[in-house]
Design a protein around this motif. Structure first.
Motif, PDB file in Angstrom:
ATOM      1  N   MET A 157       0.844  -1.187   0.000  1.00  0.00           N
ATOM      2  CA  MET A 157       0.000   0.000   0.000  1.00  0.00           C
ATOM      3  C   MET A 157       0.884   1.242   0.000  1.00  0.00           C
ATOM      4  SD  MET A 157      -2.984   1.101   2.782  1.00  0.00           S
ATOM      5  CE  MET A 157      -3.519  -0.598   2.945  1.00  0.00           C
ATOM      6  N   ASN A 184      -1.901   5.096  -3.434  1.00  0.00           N
ATOM      7  CA  ASN A 184      -2.733   3.947  -3.815  1.00  0.00           C
ATOM      8  C   ASN A 184      -3.135   3.197  -2.539  1.00  0.00           C
ATOM      9  OD1 ASN A 184      -4.056   1.964  -5.286  1.00  0.00           O
ATOM     10  ND2 ASN A 184      -2.174   0.833  -5.768  1.00  0.00           N
ATOM     11  N   ILE A 185      -4.096   3.778  -1.818  1.00  0.00           N
ATOM     12  CA  ILE A 185      -4.519   3.226  -0.532  1.00  0.00           C
ATOM     13  C   ILE A 185      -5.536   2.111  -0.756  1.00  0.00           C
ATOM     14  CG2 ILE A 185      -5.736   3.756   1.625  1.00  0.00           C
ATOM     15  CD1 ILE A 185      -4.522   6.533   1.517  1.00  0.00           C
ATOM     16  N   ASP A 186      -5.281   0.973  -0.134  1.00  0.00           N
ATOM     17  CA  ASP A 186      -6.192  -0.170  -0.191  1.00  0.00           C
ATOM     18  C   ASP A 186      -7.339   0.094   0.774  1.00  0.00           C
ATOM     19  OD1 ASP A 186      -7.518  -2.574  -0.005  1.00  0.00           O
ATOM     20  OD2 ASP A 186      -5.775  -3.763   0.590  1.00  0.00           O
ATOM     21  N   ILE A 198      -1.925   7.219   4.662  1.00  0.00           N
ATOM     22  CA  ILE A 198      -2.375   5.906   5.122  1.00  0.00           C
ATOM     23  C   ILE A 198      -2.771   5.989   6.587  1.00  0.00           C
ATOM     24  CG2 ILE A 198      -1.713   3.495   5.491  1.00  0.00           C
ATOM     25  CD1 ILE A 198       0.293   3.824   3.162  1.00  0.00           C
ATOM     26  N   GLY A 227       3.448   0.091   4.336  1.00  0.00           N
ATOM     27  CA  GLY A 227       3.395   1.314   3.541  1.00  0.00           C
ATOM     28  C   GLY A 227       4.753   1.730   3.018  1.00  0.00           C
TER      29      GLY A 227
END
Length: 345
Positions: free
Chosen positions: A1, A5-7, A122, A167
């Motif tokens: 992550m 591009n955050i899951d 994040i 991250g």
């Protein structure tokens, strides 16, 4: 992550874990944090247990909106708003008198609470998903070097936490600067990326004090902020800091490493780009360049961890400046070395 591009599914799972009292390791811009619900005393107890952390060592409450500060503190002084405007979101923790909303299990039994608004996206998403108030010390076993990549969270805490969010490597590499706003004058309790000079630029020249325990801690002092009292950041081997004229430092470290190597010990040297080629040991690692000490801060803990990976038994480090970010670097190094400094004239 990544921050770009955050899951979102992973963030939702992390939030659910936190809301039901579980623990999640996650990245911030400084180091990885070990998060639990700051308003749930049982979650804070779990954090202390997972880390093996003394229960009088207070935790930092992480928020993701400035207005979330008001319910958890007794009073927000004007200095806090000025500092927040300048440095939040970012690597700064402020200490306030707490409200009844924050349990003593989170504050280490103190009537004060440490609060931070990190800049990592994040971290923002996870704090929000977890209810908005996440207590989070560094995500390592107590006393070990703070993790700046996820694999060291796993090494220390595998089986002790419910989830680890990877991250990548953090941006800064040393924990947040801590400033106490509960005294007559704002006082720096832990140096970090936000320096004394930066604080004074906002609050006024000469209007900021520095706690005397930053470099040489007094065991009789009740810790108001993380890391003030206990040995931290330590590799498994024996680390010494060597300070003095550059040529004498290089000569001394090389002589000591040669003697230790002859005795069958694995040796390591922590230095800079400027001197790396001049050293001889089993492992010679540059933390960065003296012309940009931010690079040294970013890789300091990573190198201490790598020495452990390589089973280094004896390590020597050059010393660094005691101003700016150099103060934060020396603060961590001194604690990692158990205050062991070799002075050369």
């Amino acid at each position: 992550m990544t921050e770009d591009n955050i899951d979102q599914g992973g963030i939702r799972r992390a939030g659910e874990i936190l809301k039901r009292g579980g623990l999640v390791a996650f990245p911030t811009e400084t180091v990885y944090g070990l998060g639990g619900d700051a308003l749930n005393p049982e979650s804070s107890k779990k954090i202390y247990a997972a880390k093996g952390r003394p229960s009088d060592n207070p935790l930092i409450v992480h928020i993701c909106r400035f207005e979330d500060l008001y319910p958890i503190v007794d009073h927000v002084p004007p200095e806090a708003k000025k500092l927040a405007d300048a440095f939040w979101p970012g690597p700064m923790t402020m200490i306030f008198n707490k409200s009844d909303k924050v349990p003593y299990e989170t504050t280490g039994g103190l009537d004060t609470v440490a609060v931070r608004f990190p800049s990592n996206k994040i971290a923002h998403a996870m704090i929000d998903a977890g209810g908005g108030y996440i207590a989070a010390p560094s995500a390592n076993r107590s006393g070990r070097p703070s993790p700046t990549v996820a694999r060291y969270c796993k090494e220390d805490l595998d089986g002790r936490v419910d989830m680890i969010i990877d991250g990548g490597q953090v941006a800064i590499g040393v924990e947040s600067s801590i400033i106490d706003l509960t005294e007559d004058r704002p006082t720096i309790l832990r140096p970090g990326y936000i320096t004394e000079e930066m604080f004074e630029k906002v609050l006024g020249d000469g209007d900021v004090d520095i706690d005397h325990t930053i470099i040489a801690p007094d065991s009789k002092v009740v810790p108001k902020a993380p890391g003030m009292k206990y040995r931290h950041y330590a590799p498994r081997g024996d680390l010494s800091i060597v300070e003095g004229p550059k040529e004498k430092v290089i000569s001394y470290i090389n002589e000591q490493c040669a003697a230790q190597h002859a005795a069958g010990k694995k040796t390591g040297i922590l230095c800079t780009d400027e001197t790396r080629a001049l050293y001889h040991a089993d492992f010679v690692k540059s933390a960065g360049t003296r012309s940009d000490e931010d690079t040294i801060a970013r890789d300091l803990f990573l190198i201490l961890r790598e020495f452990d990976d390589e089973n280094c038994e004896v390590m020597y480090s050059e010393s660094f400046s005691d101003t700016g970010i150099g103060m934060a670097i020396m603060n961590r190094l001194m604690k990692a070395a158990g205050q062991k400094v070799i002075h050369l004239d």
